[in-house]
Design a protein around this motif. Structure first.
Motif, PDB file in Angstrom:
ATOM      1  N   TYR A 161       0.829  -1.197   0.000  1.00 46.36           N
ATOM      2  CA  TYR A 161       0.000   0.000   0.000  1.00 46.36           C
ATOM      3  C   TYR A 161       0.872   1.258   0.000  1.00 46.36           C
ATOM      4  CZ  TYR A 161      -3.975  -3.038   0.945  1.00 46.36           C
ATOM      5  OH  TYR A 161      -4.952  -4.017   0.843  1.00 46.36           O
ATOM      6  N   PRO A 162       0.395   2.334  -0.651  1.00 49.21           N
ATOM      7  CA  PRO A 162      -0.904   2.509  -1.299  1.00 49.21           C
ATOM      8  C   PRO A 162      -0.979   1.798  -2.651  1.00 49.21           C
ATOM      9  CG  PRO A 162       0.404   4.484  -1.627  1.00 49.21           C
ATOM     10  CD  PRO A 162       1.201   3.587  -0.713  1.00 49.21           C
ATOM     11  N   CYS A 214      -5.897   3.679  -2.323  1.00 45.89           N
ATOM     12  CA  CYS A 214      -6.206   2.969  -1.083  1.00 45.89           C
ATOM     13  C   CYS A 214      -4.936   2.775  -0.259  1.00 45.89           C
ATOM     14  CB  CYS A 214      -6.837   1.612  -1.391  1.00 45.89           C
ATOM     15  SG  CYS A 214      -8.288   1.726  -2.482  1.00 45.89           S
ATOM     16  N   TYR A 215      -5.014   3.114   1.036  1.00 46.28           N
ATOM     17  CA  TYR A 215      -3.838   3.076   1.898  1.00 46.28           C
ATOM     18  C   TYR A 215      -3.841   1.883   2.848  1.00 46.28           C
ATOM     19  CZ  TYR A 215      -2.722   7.680   0.131  1.00 46.28           C
ATOM     20  OH  TYR A 215      -2.395   8.724  -0.697  1.00 46.28           O
ATOM     21  N   ASN A 216      -4.905   1.101   2.807  1.00 43.39           N
ATOM     22  CA  ASN A 216      -4.952  -0.095   3.648  1.00 43.39           C
ATOM     23  C   ASN A 216      -5.984  -1.066   3.075  1.00 43.39           C
ATOM     24  OD1 ASN A 216      -7.606   0.656   4.763  1.00 43.39           O
ATOM     25  ND2 ASN A 216      -6.436   2.238   5.862  1.00 43.39           N
ATOM     26  N   GLU A 217      -6.053  -2.261   3.676  1.00 41.24           N
ATOM     27  CA  GLU A 217      -6.924  -3.316   3.141  1.00 41.24           C
ATOM     28  C   GLU A 217      -8.397  -2.926   3.217  1.00 41.24           C
ATOM     29  OE1 GLU A 217      -7.836  -8.105   3.782  1.00 41.24           O
ATOM     30  OE2 GLU A 217      -6.298  -7.087   4.979  1.00 41.24           O
ATOM     31  N   ALA A 275      -9.272  -0.655   0.409  1.00 37.36           N
ATOM     32  CA  ALA A 275      -9.236  -1.380  -0.863  1.00 37.36           C
ATOM     33  C   ALA A 275     -10.474  -2.240  -1.049  1.00 37.36           C
ATOM     34  CB  ALA A 275      -7.975  -2.242  -0.934  1.00 37.36           C
TER      35      ALA A 275
END
Length: 495
Positions: A223-224, A241-244, A247
Motif C-alpha cells: 500500500y498505497p 487505497c492506503y490499507n486493506e 481497498a
C-alpha cells in the motif's frame, strides 16, 4: 487461322470482363491497402468542391451536401458544431439516451432542442449501442436528404468505440478495430502499450478480497495501491487505497455495479500506485494513413492524495521531450490513427529538475474534457482545435500547420481551477465574495451545484462544485488564482 483469331478474341473478351468485374467487386467491398481504412467517403469528400458539395456515394451524378456525424455530443460540442458549419458540413448528431449515467453526467447532455438551436440539421438516437440500426438510419438519411457523410466523431468517452464501428460500416476514416477494446479497457490498454516496449504500471483484474490479496502478493505490491473501474473517465471510480479496508470498500463499490460508461462492471482493476507529477498530453492524429501525430497542448496537474484535482496548467511541450515522445508512442500503440487522443501519464523529476521516466495512466481516443481544447485555442496563436478535429476524422491534414511541426507552443499561460466540495451535506449557498468578471485574466467559469443540492465530498472532476479558467501572463494568473480561491464560499447546512 480464322478460328484461332476468333478463339483469341473470345478469350480476351472474357478475361477483360472478369478483370473489370473483379475490380468493381473489390472496390465495392473496399478491399485495398491498409490506407483504405481512411475510407471511401473521405476520398469522395476530399475530391469535392470547397463549398462542401460532393458527388454522392451512389454515383448518380447528383451533387450531395457533405455532412459529419457527432456521436454523444458532450465535450465542447457547441464549438465542434460551429466549426463543422463553418466548413459547410451539415451536422448530424447521434445521442445514446438509454446509456445509464449518473445525474452529474446527465446534466452535461444537451437536449435535442439545444442541438437544433446550435445549428444541428439532424438528431438521431441510438439504443442498446446497436451499430446495425444506427448505421442503417444514417444510410437512409444520407439517401433521402442527399448527404455524403465525410466523418464520424466521438465527443465523449462513451462514444469512442461506437464511433469507430459506425465509421467502419460507412467506409469512413476510423481507428483500427482490432485495437478498439484497448482504447477503452484500461487493462487491455496496458497490454498493448507494454507490448510496444513502453513502461506501464503493474496491474491485475480482481473481483473479491481474496483476489486482491493474491494479486498483491503475486505482483509484490504494498500500500498505497489503486483500485478502479476498467472503463471509466474523469477519475470516476478511481480510488487510492492506503490499507486493506479502503481497498475492499473500493472493490465493493465497483464490482457488480453500473460503471461510468453505463455497463455493469464484472471485475475491477488493481494497479500499482505510481508517484510523481501527473500530466495530460493532447494529440491530433491525421493524414491518410494516420502517420502524423501533432501534440497540440500539454497540461500539468496538481492533485490531492485522494486523487482530487486542485488545478491544471498549460505547459510548453519543448520543455518535456521525453514525455512527448512517450505519449506519441502510447497513441501509436493504442491504434490512434485519426482524431484526438488524450494521454494521461505520470513522471518524476531528476536532480536537474527535468521530468523523466514517464508511465501511462490511460489514453482516451477523444477530445480532452475540462475545456482544454477551448483553452488551448485561447493560448495558442492561430490554432483551431475543432476544425482540425473534424478534418482529421475526414481523412485530412490539419489546416495551416506545416508538415514538419510536431508540437504547438502556447503564447499565453492558462490555469484551470477546480472548486472542491470539502464535506458532504446540503448546500445553502454558493458564492464568490468578489466578482470574477473583474479579474484581469478571467476567461470563463462554471458552477455545477446550487442551493438545495445534497452533495458528497469531491473525489473526481464531476463531483466538484465548479471550475474557473484563467488565461494571460503567468504572474497575473497566479495573483488571480489566489483571488478565486480566497473568494469562493460554499455554505452548507449544519449536520
Amino acid at each position: 487461322h480464322y478460328h484461332a483469331m476468333l478463339l483469341a478474341v473470345s478469350i480476351g473478351i472474357v478475361l477483360l470482363s472478369w478483370c473489370r468485374g473483379t475490380a468493381i467487386y473489390c472496390n465495392a467491398l473496399q478491399i485495398m491497402t491498409p490506407q483504405r481504412r481512411m475510407g471511401r467517403g473521405a476520398a469522395i469528400s476530399r475530391a469535392g468542391a470547397s463549398d462542401g458539395s460532393v458527388e454522392n456515394a451512389y454515383g448518380d451524378g447528383i451533387t450531395a451536401k457533405s455532412a459529419v456525424v457527432l456521436v454523444d455530443p458532450v465535450t465542447d460540442w457547441k464549438q465542434v458544431v460551429k466549426a463543422g458549419l463553418e466548413l459547410d458540413h451539415d451536422i448530424i448528431t447521434v445521442q445514446m439516451p438509454d446509456v445509464v449515467l449518473s445525474e452529474k453526467y446527465q446534466s452535461f447532455l444537451p437536449s435535442s432542442d439545444a442541438l437544433r438551436e446550435a445549428g444541428v440539421a439532424h438528431t438521431l438516437s441510438m439504443y442498446q449501442r446497436d451499430i446495425f440500426s444506427i448505421t442503417q438510419q444514417l444510410q437512409i438519411l444520407s439517401r433521402e436528404s442527399n448527404l455524403q457523410i465525410a466523418g464520424v466523431i466521438p465527443l465523449s468517452e462513451v462514444a469512442v468505440e461506437v464511433s469507430d464501428l459506425i465509421a467502419s460500416c460507412l467506409g469512413l476514416p476510423h481507428n483500427p478495430l482490432e485495437s478498439m477494446t484497448a482504447r477503452r479497457d484500461k487493462g487491455l490498454m496496458k497490454n498493448v502499450v507494454e507490448s510496444a516496449g513502453l513502461r506501464v504500471a503493474k496491474y491485475a483484474r480482481i473481483a473479491s478480497a481474496e483476489d486482491l490479496s493474491t494479486a498483491m502478493m503475486q505482483l509484490s505490491l504494498v500500500y498505497p495501491i489503486v483500485v478502479k473501474t476498467p472503463s471509466g473517465m474523469s477519475s470516476t471510480d478511481v480510488n487510492i487505497c492506503y490499507n486493506e479496508r479502503e481497498a475492499t470498500d473500493a472493490l465493493d463499490s465497483i464490482v457488480g455495479k453500473i460503471g461510468p460508461d453505463g455497463r455493469t462492471v464484472k471485475m475491477a482493476l488493481l494497479e500499482e500506485y505510481i508517484g510523481g507529477t501527473e500530466f495530460a498530453i493532447n494529440i491530433i492524429a491525421s493524414n491518410d494513413d494516420g502517420s502524423r501525430l501533432l501534440v497540440t497542448d500539454m497540461w500539468k496537474y496538481q492533485k490531492t492524495n485522494k486523487a482530487r484535482y486542485d488545478n491544471a496548467e498549460i505547459c510548453s511541450p519543448v520543455e518535456y521531450p521525453q514525455l512527448i515522445s512517450y505519449a506519441c508512442n502510447v497513441a501509436k500503440a493504442a491504434g490512434v490513427e485519426c482524431g484526438a487522443a488524450h494521454v494521461e501519464l505520470k513522471a518524476r523529476q531528476d536532480e536537474r529538475g527535468q521530468y523523466i521516466d514517464p508511465i501511462m495512466i490511460e489514453i482516451g481516443a477523444r477530445l480532452s474534457g475540462g475545456r482544454k481544447s477551448t483553452m488551448a485555442e485561447a493560448a495558442i496563436n492561430n490554432w483551431d482545435p475543432f476544425t482540425s478535429l473534424i478534418q482529421s476524422h475526414c481523412g485530412q491534414s490539419c489546416r495551416g500547420i506545416p508538415d514538419n511541426t510536431s508540437f504547438l507552443t502556447p503564447n499565453r499561460f492558462v490555469r484551470h481551477i477546480f472548486l472542491p466540495i470539502e464535506k458532504a451535506g446540503r448546500i445553502k449557498k454558493v458564492q464568490f465574495n468578489a466578482p470574477l468578471s473583474e479579474l484581469t485574466t478571467m476567461h470563463s467559469s462554471a458552477v455545477i451545484v446550487k442551493a438545495g443540492d445534497i452533495v458528497k465530498e469531491t473525489t473526481d472532476i464531476v463531483s466538484c462544485a465548479g471550475f474557473v479558467w484563467l488565461v494571460g501572463g503567468r504572474e497575473q494568473v497566479d495573483k488571480d488564482t489566489e483571488e478565486v480561491l480566497s473568494s469562493f464560499t460554499l455554505i452548507q447546512d449544519e449536520t
